[in-house]
Scaffold this motif. Structure first.
Motif, PDB file in Angstrom:
ATOM      1  N   MET A   1       0.808  -1.187   0.000  1.00  0.00           N
ATOM      2  CA  MET A   1       0.000   0.000   0.000  1.00  0.00           C
ATOM      3  C   MET A   1       0.859   1.261   0.000  1.00  0.00           C
ATOM      4  N   LEU A   2       1.872   1.328   0.849  1.00  0.00           N
ATOM      5  CA  LEU A   2       2.725   2.511   0.885  1.00  0.00           C
ATOM      6  C   LEU A   2       3.864   2.374  -0.116  1.00  0.00           C
ATOM      7  N   LEU A   3       4.196   3.462  -0.775  1.00  0.00           N
ATOM      8  CA  LEU A   3       5.308   3.466  -1.712  1.00  0.00           C
ATOM      9  C   LEU A   3       6.621   3.780  -0.993  1.00  0.00           C
ATOM     10  N   TYR A   4       6.581   4.808  -0.123  1.00  0.00           N
ATOM     11  CA  TYR A   4       7.742   5.172   0.680  1.00  0.00           C
ATOM     12  C   TYR A   4       7.278   6.038   1.845  1.00  0.00           C
ATOM     13  N   VAL A   5       8.187   6.242   2.789  1.00  0.00           N
ATOM     14  CA  VAL A   5       7.953   7.071   3.967  1.00  0.00           C
ATOM     15  C   VAL A   5       9.116   8.038   4.093  1.00  0.00           C
ATOM     16  N   THR A   6       8.838   9.281   4.492  1.00  0.00           N
ATOM     17  CA  THR A   6       9.901  10.238   4.783  1.00  0.00           C
ATOM     18  C   THR A   6       9.831  10.647   6.248  1.00  0.00           C
ATOM     19  N   SER A  41      16.822   1.022   1.855  1.00  0.00           N
ATOM     20  CA  SER A  41      15.983  -0.044   1.337  1.00  0.00           C
ATOM     21  C   SER A  41      16.493  -1.380   1.854  1.00  0.00           C
ATOM     22  N   ARG A  49      12.640   2.835   0.265  1.00  0.00           N
ATOM     23  CA  ARG A  49      11.295   2.891   0.846  1.00  0.00           C
ATOM     24  C   ARG A  49      11.247   3.790   2.079  1.00  0.00           C
ATOM     25  N   PHE A  50      12.403   4.095   2.635  1.00  0.00           N
ATOM     26  CA  PHE A  50      12.491   4.898   3.855  1.00  0.00           C
ATOM     27  C   PHE A  50      13.494   6.009   3.598  1.00  0.00           C
ATOM     28  N   THR A  67       1.844  10.418  15.385  1.00  0.00           N
ATOM     29  CA  THR A  67       2.388   9.679  14.249  1.00  0.00           C
ATOM     30  C   THR A  67       3.420   8.666  14.734  1.00  0.00           C
ATOM     31  N   ILE A  69       5.734   5.405  12.859  1.00  0.00           N
ATOM     32  CA  ILE A  69       6.054   4.562  11.712  1.00  0.00           C
ATOM     33  C   ILE A  69       6.479   3.208  12.261  1.00  0.00           C
TER      34      ILE A  69
END
Length: 127
Positions: A1-6, A41, A49-50, A67, A69
């Motif tokens: 579902m998620l492409l990446y997180v910052t 990654s 991804r991160f 929040t 992660i």
């Protein structure tokens, strides 16, 4: 579902040292870096991804209240190692490794990075 997180940081070098140590416990490696961001990654993944970044708008990085992660850990030992590495590299404890009430095998640890971002490592496998 998620492409990446910052994750935002105000000190990319400090954050890089923290995340190099902490994410390695979960199999992530630093794959890319420039003057504003570092990408991580899993070995064999074709994209990062991160990401740890300095904010694009030039304003100070802040953390999101509420929040978290959560990162997958393959074993409970990896959760323990994640927590220990975070504390040894400037992070703070937000919940020591242990079972949580979400389901019988939800083993997790919670930490904050040096910028205050909240992270968790979670293993959902039985011992």
């Amino acid at each position: 579902m998620l492409l990446y997180v910052t994750i935002g940081t105000n000190d990319l070098d400090r954050a890089g040292a923290f995340y190099d140590a902490v994410l390695a416990t979960l199999g992530y490696r630093r794959q890319r870096q420039d003057g504003t961001e570092i990408g991580y990654s899993l070995d064999g993944d074709v994209r990062c991804r991160f990401w740890v970044v300095t904010p694009f708008n030039g304003e100070p990085a802040t953390f999101g209240n509420g929040t978290t992660i959560a990162l997958v850990a393959e074993t409970r030992a990896a959760v323990d190692a994640f927590h220990a590495a975070a504390l040894a590299n400037g992070g703070t404890d937000e919940g020591a490794p242990g079972l949580r009430p979400f389901h019988p095998n939800f083993y997790a640890a919670f930490v904050r990075d040096p910028d205050g971002n909240k992270l968790s490592a979670v293993c959902e496998r039985p011992e």
